[in-house]
Scaffold this motif. Structure first.
Motif, PDB file in Angstrom:
ATOM      1  N   ALA A   1      -2.491   5.330   7.271  1.00  0.00           N
ATOM      2  CA  ALA A   1      -4.022   4.676   6.356  1.00  0.00           C
ATOM      3  C   ALA A   1      -3.537   3.582   4.664  1.00  0.00           C
ATOM      4  O   ALA A   1      -4.212   3.627   4.891  1.00  0.00           O
ATOM      5  CB  ALA A   1      -4.473   5.737   6.329  1.00  0.00           C
ATOM      6  N   CYS A   2      -2.258   4.656   5.365  1.00  0.00           N
ATOM      7  CA  CYS A   2      -1.252   3.625   3.624  1.00  0.00           C
ATOM      8  C   CYS A   2      -1.865   1.861   4.456  1.00  0.00           C
ATOM      9  O   CYS A   2      -1.718   1.886   5.701  1.00  0.00           O
ATOM     10  CB  CYS A   2      -0.122   3.817   3.678  1.00  0.00           C
ATOM     11  SG  CYS A   2       0.098   5.772   2.128  1.00  0.00           S
ATOM     12  N   TYR A   3      -1.469   1.253   3.068  1.00  0.00           N
ATOM     13  CA  TYR A   3      -1.599  -0.448   3.686  1.00  0.00           C
ATOM     14  C   TYR A   3      -3.015  -1.172   3.468  1.00  0.00           C
ATOM     15  O   TYR A   3      -2.777  -1.761   4.154  1.00  0.00           O
ATOM     16  CB  TYR A   3      -0.115  -0.719   3.628  1.00  0.00           C
ATOM     17  CG  TYR A   3       0.559  -0.742   3.277  1.00  0.00           C
ATOM     18  CD1 TYR A   3       1.569  -1.148   2.561  1.00  0.00           C
ATOM     19  CD2 TYR A   3       2.042  -0.353   4.343  1.00  0.00           C
ATOM     20  CE1 TYR A   3       2.752  -1.094   2.320  1.00  0.00           C
ATOM     21  CE2 TYR A   3       2.934   0.925   4.021  1.00  0.00           C
ATOM     22  CZ  TYR A   3       3.516   0.333   2.859  1.00  0.00           C
ATOM     23  OH  TYR A   3       4.719   0.567   2.511  1.00  0.00           O
TER      24      TYR A   3
ATOM     25  N   ASN B   1      -4.554   7.405  -5.357  1.00  0.00           N
ATOM     26  CA  ASN B   1      -3.305   8.160  -6.302  1.00  0.00           C
ATOM     27  C   ASN B   1      -3.016   8.244  -5.524  1.00  0.00           C
ATOM     28  O   ASN B   1      -1.666   8.235  -5.771  1.00  0.00           O
ATOM     29  CB  ASN B   1      -3.668   9.309  -6.336  1.00  0.00           C
ATOM     30  CG  ASN B   1      -4.691   9.595  -7.748  1.00  0.00           C
ATOM     31  OD1 ASN B   1      -5.500   9.395  -7.974  1.00  0.00           O
ATOM     32  ND2 ASN B   1      -5.241  11.072  -7.444  1.00  0.00           N
ATOM     33  N   CYS B   2      -2.458   7.507  -4.007  1.00  0.00           N
ATOM     34  CA  CYS B   2      -1.800   7.552  -3.555  1.00  0.00           C
ATOM     35  C   CYS B   2      -0.678   6.081  -3.384  1.00  0.00           C
ATOM     36  O   CYS B   2      -0.842   5.343  -3.555  1.00  0.00           O
ATOM     37  CB  CYS B   2      -1.909   7.290  -1.987  1.00  0.00           C
ATOM     38  SG  CYS B   2      -0.662   6.221  -0.342  1.00  0.00           S
ATOM     39  N   PRO B   3       1.026   6.311  -4.130  1.00  0.00           N
ATOM     40  CA  PRO B   3       1.506   5.422  -4.579  1.00  0.00           C
ATOM     41  C   PRO B   3       2.238   4.662  -3.376  1.00  0.00           C
ATOM     42  O   PRO B   3       2.475   3.369  -3.512  1.00  0.00           O
ATOM     43  CB  PRO B   3       3.259   6.304  -5.177  1.00  0.00           C
ATOM     44  CG  PRO B   3       3.118   7.912  -4.729  1.00  0.00           C
ATOM     45  CD  PRO B   3       1.433   7.737  -4.245  1.00  0.00           C
ATOM     46  N   VAL B   4       2.114   4.835  -2.248  1.00  0.00           N
ATOM     47  CA  VAL B   4       2.293   4.744  -0.922  1.00  0.00           C
ATOM     48  C   VAL B   4       1.189   3.295  -0.516  1.00  0.00           C
ATOM     49  O   VAL B   4       2.112   1.835  -0.432  1.00  0.00           O
ATOM     50  CB  VAL B   4       2.399   4.508   0.296  1.00  0.00           C
ATOM     51  CG1 VAL B   4       2.836   4.193   1.548  1.00  0.00           C
ATOM     52  CG2 VAL B   4       3.729   5.928   0.109  1.00  0.00           C
ATOM     53  N   CYS B   5       0.186   3.272  -1.399  1.00  0.00           N
ATOM     54  CA  CYS B   5      -0.919   2.422  -1.538  1.00  0.00           C
ATOM     55  C   CYS B   5      -1.034   0.783  -2.345  1.00  0.00           C
ATOM     56  O   CYS B   5      -1.897  -0.333  -2.006  1.00  0.00           O
ATOM     57  CB  CYS B   5      -2.255   3.331  -0.749  1.00  0.00           C
ATOM     58  SG  CYS B   5      -2.724   3.785   0.492  1.00  0.00           S
ATOM     59  N   SER B   6       0.260   1.445  -3.231  1.00  0.00           N
ATOM     60  CA  SER B   6       0.218   0.710  -4.464  1.00  0.00           C
ATOM     61  C   SER B   6       1.484  -1.093  -4.061  1.00  0.00           C
ATOM     62  O   SER B   6       2.465  -0.457  -3.724  1.00  0.00           O
ATOM     63  CB  SER B   6       0.651   0.974  -5.681  1.00  0.00           C
ATOM     64  OG  SER B   6      -0.440   1.976  -5.927  1.00  0.00           O
TER      65      SER B   6
HETATM   66 ZN   LIG Z   1      -1.983   5.370   1.099  1.00  0.00          ZN
END
Ligand SMILES: [Zn+2]
Length: 397
Positions: A301-303, A311-316
């Motif tokens: 689900a990231c990006y 709060n998801c660092p990968v999504c930054s």
């Molecule tokens: Zn994420």
């Protein structure tokens, strides 16, 4: 793995350069000492032979005294050189000791929640930051931090200062420093079958041709390129043909040979050879450590702007997300529900609630919103407003 327990194997997996760098420096210093001894002893042996010959024939006292003086001079020089390399060896040994102590410190720590472990991680973070700065050319800041925090022996300031000089010279289109570095590390470079020295020689040749110094270029080729013919015949043939093309040619591969990008490639090649020689990782350790953590968080689900959790660092996408781009998704045995507004986890003490439009939020998140808006809650996905009493508990199967 048991929760709260320090995973020592995992920690040490990425710490190999910490010990390998000083070990490599020690080996290099020992090799240099041996080279000095070999060189000077050869000369001194020649002097002894000379003296012996004189003794057999007509003895020329003044000549003999002169030879003896020369021998003393050579020995003094040898002693001075050995003292220099011994000092280097001593530094490497001391550094190894400090680094071993640093690693031993964490061996006795078992709980990842103990203050001792936090302290160790703090020191690790500090040296990773210094390493990152050194690799990115912020050497003065790196030095200042290292001396302020007294971690000079845990970071490789001299190594990067030396490589920084070589890179700077290459940026100024000067191969001399890098060729000297190659000469100092010839045997190690041969072991990894490096083509760096040939490429530097080739570049010097290209610069002569560019400057229209054709005669000099041919002499240079005979002296420095021909010795590489066994492995680089086709390049040498291109070098010869280059004489017929001017720097503004559109004909490949000669256009490419004149390209200034070759200097950037030389810097890259030098950098990777230097890293390989010292067992340094190609990426800064800071990046690798962060990636190890990010790989445990990345989900399919990231990006995705619609699904991202706050709060998801990968999504930054513009910070950590960029570091995680090439990482695989983490393997999650148990899935968990995350509230898209607060980023909080949903579970028994924060049950998921379904709004009439089918979107799910956590109890805490909806209760908080309702409190501020007379019991009304707004779905951030659709913009629809509902009274909180219309939300139903969701049950997971
Ligand atoms: Zn994420």
């Amino acid at each position: 793995m048991e929760k709260g327990k320090v995973n020592h194997d995992g920690l040490f997996n990425i710490e190999q350069p910490l010990l390998k760098v000083p070990a490599e420096q020690l080996k290099k210093a020992a090799r240099t000492t041996q080279r000095y001894i070999d060189y000077f002893m050869k000369e001194i042996n020649a002097d002894v032979t000379k003296l012996g010959k004189n003794a057999g024939g007509s003895v020329d006292a003044s000549q003999a005294v002169k030879t003896l003086d020369e021998m003393v001079e050579r020995l003094v020089k040898l002693k001075r050189k050995i003292a220099e390399t011994k000092a280097e060896e001593f530094t490497s040994v001391e550094r190894t000791k400090t680094r071993l102590n640093h690693l031993t410190d964490v061996m006795s720590v078992t709980s990842s929640e103990s203050p001792a472990f936090n302290r160790w991680c703090q020191t690790r973070m500090e040296r990773l930051l210094v390493d990152y700065m050194l690799r990115n050319g912020y050497s003065r800041t790196a030095q200042a931090i290292a001396s302020e925090l007294k971690i000079g022996d845990l970071v490789d300031i001299e190594l990067f200062a030396e490589s920084g000089q070589v890179e700077e010279a290459l940026r100024n289109q000067n191969c001399a420093e890098c060729l000297k570095w190659c000469a100092d590390n010839r045997s190690s470079l041969e072991k990894i079958q490096s083509t760096l020295e040939f490429n530097l020689r080739f570049q010097e040749y290209i610069e002569l041709v560019r400057a229209q110094k054709k005669e000099e270029a041919i002499k240079y080729c005979r002296k420095y390129l021909i010795t590489w013919q066994a492995a680089h015949m086709s390049e040498i043939q291109q070098a010869m043909a280059l004489l017929a093309f001017s720097p503004d040619t559109w004909c490949e591969p000669y256009k490419d040979l004149y390209s200034p990008h070759r200097w950037t490639s030389l810097i890259d090649q030098f950098r990777s050879s230097n890293h390989a020689l010292h067992n340094l990782t190609s990426q800064p350790l800071l990046t690798m450590t962060l990636q190890a953590g990010l790989s445990a968080l990345k989900t399919p689900a990231c990006y995705n702007d619609d699904d991202r959790t706050i709060n998801c660092p990968v999504c930054s996408a513009d910070t950590f997300g960029r570091l995680a781009e090439d990482l695989p998704n983490a393997h999650h045995v148990n899935s968990c529900l995350v509230d898209r507004v607060t980023g909080g986890l949903m579970g028994e003490d924060n049950l998921p609630l379904v709004l009439p439009n089918g979107f799910v939020y956590s109890t805490k998140s909806l209760a908080e919103a309702a409190l501020q808006n007379n019991g009304m809650v707004r779905c951030i996905k659709t913009g629809d407003q509902y009274h909180i009493s219309t939300a139903r508990k969701a049950f997971l199967l």
